[in-house]
Enzyme design. Structure first.
Site, mmCIF file in Angstrom:
data_model
loop_
_atom_site.group_PDB
_atom_site.id
_atom_site.type_symbol
_atom_site.label_atom_id
_atom_site.label_comp_id
_atom_site.label_asym_id
_atom_site.label_seq_id
_atom_site.Cartn_x
_atom_site.Cartn_y
_atom_site.Cartn_z
ATOM 1 N N ASP A 194 -6.221 -0.721 -6.422
ATOM 2 C CA ASP A 194 -7.560 -0.624 -6.245
ATOM 3 C C ASP A 194 -8.145 -0.088 -4.758
ATOM 4 O O ASP A 194 -9.200 -0.729 -4.642
ATOM 5 C CB ASP A 194 -8.213 -1.969 -6.750
ATOM 6 C CG ASP A 194 -7.780 -3.011 -5.751
ATOM 7 O OD1 ASP A 194 -6.858 -3.013 -4.673
ATOM 8 O OD2 ASP A 194 -8.532 -4.336 -5.725
ATOM 9 N N HIS B 206 -10.340 -7.342 -5.282
ATOM 10 C CA HIS B 206 -10.157 -7.183 -3.714
ATOM 11 C C HIS B 206 -10.958 -7.941 -2.906
ATOM 12 O O HIS B 206 -11.524 -7.405 -1.824
ATOM 13 C CB HIS B 206 -10.240 -5.630 -3.566
ATOM 14 C CG HIS B 206 -9.340 -5.061 -2.238
ATOM 15 N ND1 HIS B 206 -8.075 -4.332 -2.663
ATOM 16 C CD2 HIS B 206 -9.097 -5.597 -1.100
ATOM 17 C CE1 HIS B 206 -7.385 -4.291 -1.584
ATOM 18 N NE2 HIS B 206 -8.022 -4.620 -0.563
ATOM 19 N N TYR C 61 1.089 -1.178 0.014
ATOM 20 C CA TYR C 61 -0.006 0.081 -0.091
ATOM 21 C C TYR C 61 0.754 1.151 0.144
ATOM 22 O O TYR C 61 1.625 1.331 0.950
ATOM 23 C CB TYR C 61 -0.795 0.013 1.164
ATOM 24 C CG TYR C 61 -2.003 -0.876 1.261
ATOM 25 C CD1 TYR C 61 -2.954 -0.862 0.119
ATOM 26 C CD2 TYR C 61 -2.503 -1.814 2.248
ATOM 27 C CE1 TYR C 61 -4.129 -1.704 -0.128
ATOM 28 C CE2 TYR C 61 -3.394 -2.714 2.151
ATOM 29 C CZ TYR C 61 -4.296 -2.658 1.161
ATOM 30 O OH TYR C 61 -5.363 -3.547 0.971
#
Length: 327
Positions: A88, A181, A60
């Site tokens: 995403d 996800h 991230y």
């Protein structure tokens, strides 16, 4: 062909957290993708790996790029073989199940930058409590910067259309993960296996690529429960498939032994299914073995979540109290 995809906060399920995955992956020769938001320290997971064990890193991207740069370069020095940049999650979806759960674990400050616990809002669930550091402005123009700070192969995680896969290829990236996800970001987003079919078709037509392809690899995660799910993806052109929830359930219930047994089940199923398909090697697992003609036919009704309903107390509804009149 199977890897442990990144899943956060493993200690919510078991005291050893992601260490269960590291140990089981070593035993079975499976790649582990270490999550940015692991509940175990990054170095703890790398130190627990066996010599030669392959580990990836899911990233991230922090708003403070200095933190991201330090983390990425440290991972490369520790021998991480691939950097999977999540694209995403500029904002987390409304995860109402998550919001109902209590969260008291410490924030992984080494990658989030939140060194003061008072900064963490714990009222909206575990995921939102520790994800405020994620940069929502991540863009294609950031790719050269990543290419300048590391020599690790770069893979975009969370691609949902062939156009993005094509652009990733043109920018010299090593591959993409086709994923929604875990179905927790945008309702009704397509599954990775569905996107895989069009990515293979369009990249073949526009760039002459055949799959699987060593130069540009296609990974799929989400919804993988059985070995035949893996074989479907491989037949349709995937390099590898990521497994998430099954391993979470396994170690939350039984620790290392649970993941060990889950991987043995997958291995046995894989061998059995290849025999039943008549495939002696993975090269003989071909697209003609999969009927993908119905992938575009979506069910309108939203399926119920039996797992959640059977494990958590349902919300109580207001009831009108009956009042007896006095005559």
């Amino acid at each position: 062909m199977t890897s442990q995809t990144a899943t956060a906060l493993g200690k919510l399920g078991h005291p050893d957290g992601e260490l269960n995955l590291t140990k089981a992956a070593a035993k079975h020769g499976v790649i582990q993708m270490i999550p940015t938001l692991a509940s175990c320290a990054f170095d703890e997971l790398v130190d627990a790996a066996q010599p030669g064990q392959v580990q990836f890193l899911q990233l991230y991207v922090n708003k403070d790029r200095a933190i991201t740069k330090k983390f990425v370069q440290h991972a490369e020095k520790r021998g991480i073989k691939g950097l999977f940049i999540t694209v995403d999650a500029p904002q987390l979806g409304r995860r109402e199940k998550d919001m109902r759960q209590k969260f008291e674990a410490e924030d992984p400050a080494e990658v989030t930058g939140n060194n003061q616990e008072s900064k963490v809002d714990r009222s909206q669930g575990a995921a939102r409590a520790i994800s405020s550091f994620i940069d929502p402005g991540l863009d294609w123009k950031d790719i050269p910067w990543f290419q300048s700070i590391t020599k690790m192969p770069l893979i975009l995680k969370g691609v949902q259309c062939w156009e993005d896969a094509l652009q990733a290829y043109d920018l010299g990236l090593a591959g993409v993960v086709l994923s929604n996800h875990g179905g927790r970001q945008l309702d009704f987003s397509r599954s990775g296996i569905e996107v895989l079919v069009e990515v293979v078709r369009e990249l073949r037509a526009r760039r002459g690529l055949s799959f699987p392809n060593e130069k540009f690899q296609l990974f799929v995660d989400g919804g993988v429960r059985r070995a035949n799910d893996v074989l479907k993806a491989v037949a349709l052109g995937a390099t590898a498939v990521g497994v998430g929830r099954p391993f979470l359930y396994a170690f939350s219930s039984y620790g290392f032994e649970g993941v060990d047994h889950a991987l043995q089940i997958l291995h046995d199923e894989f061998e059995m299914n290849m025999r039943l398909l008549g495939a002696r090697t993975l090269k003989e697992v071909v697209p003609e073995m999969v009927d993908a003609s119905s992938l575009q036919s979506h069910i309108v009704a939203v399926p119920g979540d039996r797992l959640y309903d059977s494990n958590y107390e349902s919300m109580q509804h207001a009831r009108l109290r009956e009042v007896k009149s006095k005559m």
